[in-house]
Scaffold this motif. Structure first.
Motif, mmCIF file in Angstrom:
data_model
loop_
_atom_site.group_PDB
_atom_site.id
_atom_site.type_symbol
_atom_site.label_atom_id
_atom_site.label_comp_id
_atom_site.label_asym_id
_atom_site.label_seq_id
_atom_site.Cartn_x
_atom_site.Cartn_y
_atom_site.Cartn_z
ATOM 1 N N ALA A 70 0.827 -1.209 0.000
ATOM 2 C CA ALA A 70 0.000 0.000 0.000
ATOM 3 C C ALA A 70 0.860 1.258 0.000
ATOM 4 C CB ALA A 70 -0.930 -0.010 1.210
ATOM 5 N N SER A 71 1.998 1.211 0.661
ATOM 6 C CA SER A 71 2.900 2.368 0.697
ATOM 7 C C SER A 71 3.524 2.626 -0.666
ATOM 8 C CB SER A 71 3.990 2.154 1.747
ATOM 9 O OG SER A 71 3.439 2.041 3.041
ATOM 10 N N VAL A 72 3.836 1.557 -1.404
ATOM 11 C CA VAL A 72 4.355 1.726 -2.759
ATOM 12 C C VAL A 72 3.334 2.470 -3.615
ATOM 13 C CG1 VAL A 72 5.054 0.522 -4.859
ATOM 14 C CG2 VAL A 72 5.833 -0.309 -2.637
ATOM 15 N N VAL A 73 2.074 2.068 -3.494
ATOM 16 C CA VAL A 73 1.001 2.742 -4.238
ATOM 17 C C VAL A 73 0.892 4.196 -3.813
ATOM 18 C CG1 VAL A 73 -1.487 2.786 -4.670
ATOM 19 C CG2 VAL A 73 -0.290 0.605 -4.569
ATOM 20 N N GLN A 74 0.907 4.431 -2.506
ATOM 21 C CA GLN A 74 0.741 5.792 -1.987
ATOM 22 C C GLN A 74 1.870 6.717 -2.435
ATOM 23 O OE1 GLN A 74 -1.774 7.129 -0.108
ATOM 24 N NE2 GLN A 74 -0.739 9.111 -0.140
ATOM 25 N N PHE A 75 3.102 6.271 -2.311
ATOM 26 C CA PHE A 75 4.231 7.123 -2.678
ATOM 27 C C PHE A 75 4.332 7.311 -4.188
ATOM 28 C CE2 PHE A 75 5.981 5.754 1.545
ATOM 29 C CZ PHE A 75 6.004 7.020 2.095
ATOM 30 N N LEU A 109 1.632 7.349 -6.338
ATOM 31 C CA LEU A 109 0.495 8.063 -6.903
ATOM 32 C C LEU A 109 0.040 9.256 -6.075
ATOM 33 C CD1 LEU A 109 -1.672 4.970 -7.930
ATOM 34 C CD2 LEU A 109 0.041 6.179 -9.289
ATOM 35 N N GLY A 110 0.490 9.346 -4.828
ATOM 36 C CA GLY A 110 0.027 10.422 -3.955
ATOM 37 C C GLY A 110 -1.257 10.074 -3.233
ATOM 38 N N ALA A 148 -0.452 14.376 -13.530
ATOM 39 C CA ALA A 148 -0.040 13.674 -12.318
ATOM 40 C C ALA A 148 0.928 14.492 -11.480
ATOM 41 C CB ALA A 148 0.583 12.332 -12.677
ATOM 42 N N HIS A 149 1.862 15.203 -12.119
ATOM 43 C CA HIS A 149 2.866 15.942 -11.358
ATOM 44 C C HIS A 149 2.263 17.134 -10.613
ATOM 45 C CE1 HIS A 149 2.669 18.315 -15.074
ATOM 46 N NE2 HIS A 149 3.171 19.320 -14.379
ATOM 47 N N LYS A 150 1.050 17.542 -11.008
ATOM 48 C CA LYS A 150 0.360 18.605 -10.291
ATOM 49 C C LYS A 150 -0.622 18.053 -9.263
ATOM 50 C CE LYS A 150 0.605 22.008 -14.055
ATOM 51 N NZ LYS A 150 -0.186 22.892 -14.958
ATOM 52 N N ALA A 151 -1.310 16.983 -9.624
ATOM 53 C CA ALA A 151 -2.317 16.415 -8.729
ATOM 54 C C ALA A 151 -1.693 15.701 -7.536
ATOM 55 C CB ALA A 151 -3.213 15.460 -9.503
ATOM 56 N N ARG A 152 -0.591 14.986 -7.766
ATOM 57 C CA ARG A 152 -0.008 14.149 -6.724
ATOM 58 C C ARG A 152 0.367 14.925 -5.459
ATOM 59 N NH1 ARG A 152 3.488 11.909 -9.668
ATOM 60 N NH2 ARG A 152 5.182 13.361 -9.195
ATOM 61 N N GLY A 170 7.813 3.891 -9.270
ATOM 62 C CA GLY A 170 6.892 5.007 -9.487
ATOM 63 C C GLY A 170 5.508 4.586 -9.909
ATOM 64 N N THR A 171 4.945 5.295 -10.897
ATOM 65 C CA THR A 171 3.555 5.086 -11.313
ATOM 66 C C THR A 171 3.367 3.833 -12.161
ATOM 67 O OG1 THR A 171 3.921 6.504 -13.228
ATOM 68 C CG2 THR A 171 3.031 7.542 -11.257
ATOM 69 N N ARG A 172 4.445 3.115 -12.475
ATOM 70 C CA ARG A 172 4.285 1.887 -13.239
ATOM 71 C C ARG A 172 3.420 0.880 -12.492
ATOM 72 N NH1 ARG A 172 10.280 0.169 -14.482
ATOM 73 N NH2 ARG A 172 10.553 1.243 -12.488
ATOM 74 N N LEU A 173 3.393 0.974 -11.170
ATOM 75 C CA LEU A 173 2.569 0.069 -10.376
ATOM 76 C C LEU A 173 1.113 0.204 -10.768
ATOM 77 C CD1 LEU A 173 2.540 -1.866 -7.826
ATOM 78 C CD2 LEU A 173 1.716 0.139 -6.608
ATOM 79 N N ASP A 174 0.654 1.442 -11.001
ATOM 80 C CA ASP A 174 -0.742 1.669 -11.337
ATOM 81 C C ASP A 174 -1.099 0.997 -12.661
ATOM 82 O OD1 ASP A 174 -3.308 2.969 -10.884
ATOM 83 O OD2 ASP A 174 -2.802 4.172 -12.624
#
Length: 247
Positions: free
Chosen positions: A25-30, A32-33, A165-169, A219-223
């Motif tokens: 869950a932390s991988v996802v959080q860091f 994607l924000g 993403a770089h603005k929303a995160r 990074g975001t590759r997880l998503d």
């Protein structure tokens, strides 16, 4: 201290599983924000209902604050402020619900229903215009869902999914850091959070640290690769929690 955490630490396998869930869950959080709650909360609730919502919110507070601090220069505070107002309204509503004399079985049912709603919001692709009014509205829903389940990201994602993403995160990370603090205040006020919950969160911190390291690499590759799987797991967990509540 051992007696305080006996329901988790009596089994090394259970403790390891909890850390593994928090790590993922932390991988996802860091990366994607947001997303820690939807990834971790349903599974933690199945393992031990005492791990949610307050301990998961404590961890969410840590991960969100960490992410917001790393990208603090990119936070758009003009969006965080109205969202925080909506969160307060949502927390007040959830506190009113939790103040009722509900049993753990009823809580499990409510938890499962809200997680199911979060999964549904995540997979429908529903979009809302990026306006201040919609930010406040979805932040209110986020506050209601997030306080009861520690899963508050999906409603805000509906508004922010069209943003870069770089603005929303960083903005979402700042909002969820503030939001988790507000939700915890509501839980303490209603007796659904205690000092022990903070202690349980401390036990899960190694998973957070490991997740931060791995997130920096993938990074975001997880998503893109694992989002369907994560949503499927959360959906299954939601169904099991509902069945537990009905039993």
């Amino acid at each position: 201290m051992e007696a305080l955490f006996a329901h988790v630490t009596t089994s090394p396998a259970v403790a390891a599983l909890v850390l593994l869930i928090v790590f993922a869950a932390s991988v996802v959080q860091f990366g994607l924000g947001m997303g820690f709650g939807l990834t971790a909360a349903p599974l933690l609730a199945l393992i031990d209902p005492m791990l949610v919502p307050a301990p998961a919110l404590f961890i969410g507070l840590v991960t969100s604050s960490w992410g917001a601090w790393r990208e603090r220069g990119a936070i758009r505070w003009a969006e965080v402020a109205p969202a925080a107002f909506g969160r307060i309204v949502g927390v007040a509503l959830s506190a009113a619900i939790l103040s009722l004399a509900i049993t753990r079985e009823t809580f499990s049912l409510l938890f499962g229903l809200f997680v199911g709603l979060a999964v549904l919001l995540s997979v429908t692709g529903w979009r809302l215009a990026f306006t201040r009014r919609n930010i406040v509205a979805m932040a209110t829903v986020s506050g209601l869902m997030g306080t009861i389940t520690s899963v508050g990201a999906p409603p805000l994602a509906i508004v922010y999914q069209g943003q870069p993403a770089h603005k929303a995160r960083p903005t979402l990370a700042a909002f969820f850091a503030i939001g988790c603090a507000i939700s915890l205040a509501g839980l303490f006020a209603t007796g659904w959070a205690t000092v022990r919950d903070a202690g349980l969160a401390v036990l899960m911190l190694p998973g957070v640290l490991a997740g931060a390291v791995v997130a920096g690499r993938i990074g975001t590759r997880l998503d893109r690769r694992y989002r369907p799987m994560l949503l499927s797991v959360a959906g299954i967990a939601s169904g099991l929690l509902i069945l537990r509540g009905l039993a």
